[in-house]
Design an enzyme around this catalytic site. Structure first.
Site, PDB file in Angstrom:
ATOM      1  N   GLY A 234      -2.292   0.173  -6.916  1.00 44.95           N
ATOM      2  CA  GLY A 234      -1.416  -0.996  -6.918  1.00 44.95           C
ATOM      3  C   GLY A 234      -0.342  -0.922  -5.849  1.00 44.95           C
ATOM      4  O   GLY A 234      -0.015  -1.923  -5.200  1.00 44.95           O
ATOM      5  N   CYS A 235       0.197   0.272  -5.632  1.00 52.20           N
ATOM      6  CA  CYS A 235       1.253   0.451  -4.631  1.00 52.20           C
ATOM      7  C   CYS A 235       0.693   0.305  -3.219  1.00 52.20           C
ATOM      8  O   CYS A 235       1.384  -0.170  -2.313  1.00 52.20           O
ATOM      9  CB  CYS A 235       1.914   1.815  -4.810  1.00 52.20           C
ATOM     10  SG  CYS A 235       2.676   2.021  -6.444  1.00 52.20           S
ATOM     11  N   THR A 236      -0.560   0.703  -3.032  1.00 56.59           N
ATOM     12  CA  THR A 236      -1.203   0.534  -1.726  1.00 56.59           C
ATOM     13  C   THR A 236      -1.410  -0.944  -1.423  1.00 56.59           C
ATOM     14  O   THR A 236      -1.151  -1.407  -0.302  1.00 56.59           O
ATOM     15  CB  THR A 236      -2.557   1.275  -1.700  1.00 56.59           C
ATOM     16  OG1 THR A 236      -2.321   2.680  -1.874  1.00 56.59           O
ATOM     17  CG2 THR A 236      -3.273   1.049  -0.378  1.00 56.59           C
TER      18      THR A 236
END
Length: 251
Positions: free
Chosen positions: A102-104
Site C-alpha cells: 500500500g505504501c508503494t
C-alpha cells in the site's frame, strides 16, 4: 356455583440465541492480510488520542511545531524549515512502513504526479517512522523524486494528527501553505491521499490534464489500485468458501 376456570400460563419462550460468529479459516486469514495490504485497513483512519487535533483552515505557529526530523540522507530538519524553503507550501503524505504494497502504491502515485505539485510551488515529502536506511532504499528502488522524512519518535506525525495507537502511523496527508495555514489534514487511502493533496493545491491544472492518457501515470496507478482491491476481495470470498467446505468435511 360453577367452578372457576383458570387460564394456564403459557410457558416462557426463551429468546433465540444468535448463531456463533463464523470463524475464518487459515486460507481466508492469509488472504485478508493481502487484501488489507492492497486496500488499506478500515482502521487506518483511526488516530491515537495523543495526537494533536489540527484543524483545516487554522494558521499555526511553525516555530517548534512537530520537533526535529531527519531526511533519508541523514540531515536534520523541521517543518518550519521545509516551509521556508518552499515556494508556496509543503505536502506531507504519511505511510506506515516503507516498501510495503500500500505504501508503494501511495509513494509511486505522488512520484507520478510530482510535476503537478512543483508546478504550483508546493514541495512534496513522504513521512514515516522508518529509519534513514529503510527510506533511502525505498526512495532508490522506486525512483522517488522527493525526500523521505524519518520520524522514529513520531513527534511530527503526532503533531499533524496522524499517529496511530499504539506505536504506528496512520496513512494520510497534511498540506500547509507558506503562511502556516493548514489546507488539509486527514487520513486516507494510497490514492485518496494524492487526490486530496492535488485538490487543495490546485494540482488538477494543465499538467494533470496532459497526463490523463498516460497508463503508468497517476491515473493508471489509481485504476490499477482499484483493480487490485477488487481482485483481493474476490479471492477473499473464494477463500472463505474453501474454508467453509473444509470445515464441513471435518465434521
Amino acid at each position: 356455583m360453577p367452578p372457576e376456570l383458570r387460564k394456564r400460563k403459557a410457558p416462557a419462550v426463551e429468546p433465540a440465541t444468535a448463531p456463533p460468529a463464523k470463524k475464518k479459516g487459515p486460507v481466508a486469514k492469509a488472504v485478508a492480510k493481502v487484501k488489507e495490504a492492497v486496500t488499506g485497513s478500515p482502521k487506518a483512519a483511526e488516530t491515537n488520542g495523543s495526537s494533536s487535533q489540527v484543524v483545516v483552515g487554522q494558521t499555526i505557529t511553525l516555530d517548534g511545531f512537530g520537533g526535529e526530523v531527519e531526511t533519508n540522507d541523514g540531515l536534520k530538519t523541521t517543518l518550519q524549515k521545509l516551509v521556508d524553503e518552499s515556494t508556496a507550501g509543503v505536502v506531507l503524505f504519511t505511510y506506515p512502513k516503507a516498501s510495503t504494497p500500500g505504501c508503494t502504491t501511495q509513494a509511486c502515485s505522488f512520484r507520478d504526479a510530482h510535476a503537478d505539485f512543483t508546478g504550483t510551488g508546493f514541495a512534496v515529502y513522504g513521512l514515516s517512522k522508518d529509519s534513514p536506511k529503510a527510506n533511502t532504499s525505498f526512495k532508490t528502488n522506486k525512483n522517488l523524486p522527493y525526500t523521505l522524512l524519518c520520524d522514529p519518535g513520531a513527534t511530527l506525525i503526532s503533531a499533524i494528527g496522524l499517529k496511530k495507537a499504539p506505536a504506528s502511523t496512520t496513512r494520510g496527508v497534511f498540506v500547509i501553505d507558506k503562511s502556516g495555514k493548514i489546507l488539509a489534514a486527514e487520513p486516507g487511502s494510497p490514492t485518496g491521499t494524492l487526490e486530496t493533496a492535488k485538490k487543495v493545491t490546485g494540482g488538477y491544472g494543465s499538467a494533470a490534464a496532459a497526463q490523463e492518457p498516460v497508463v503508468n501515470g497517476a491515473n493508471g496507478a489509481a485504476k490499477e489500485d482499484v483493480a487490485q482491491a477488487e481482485t483481493a476481495a474476490q479471492v477473499a470470498d473464494t477463500a472463505e468458501k474453501i474454508d467453509s467446505n473444509e470445515g464441513k468435511s471435518e465434521i
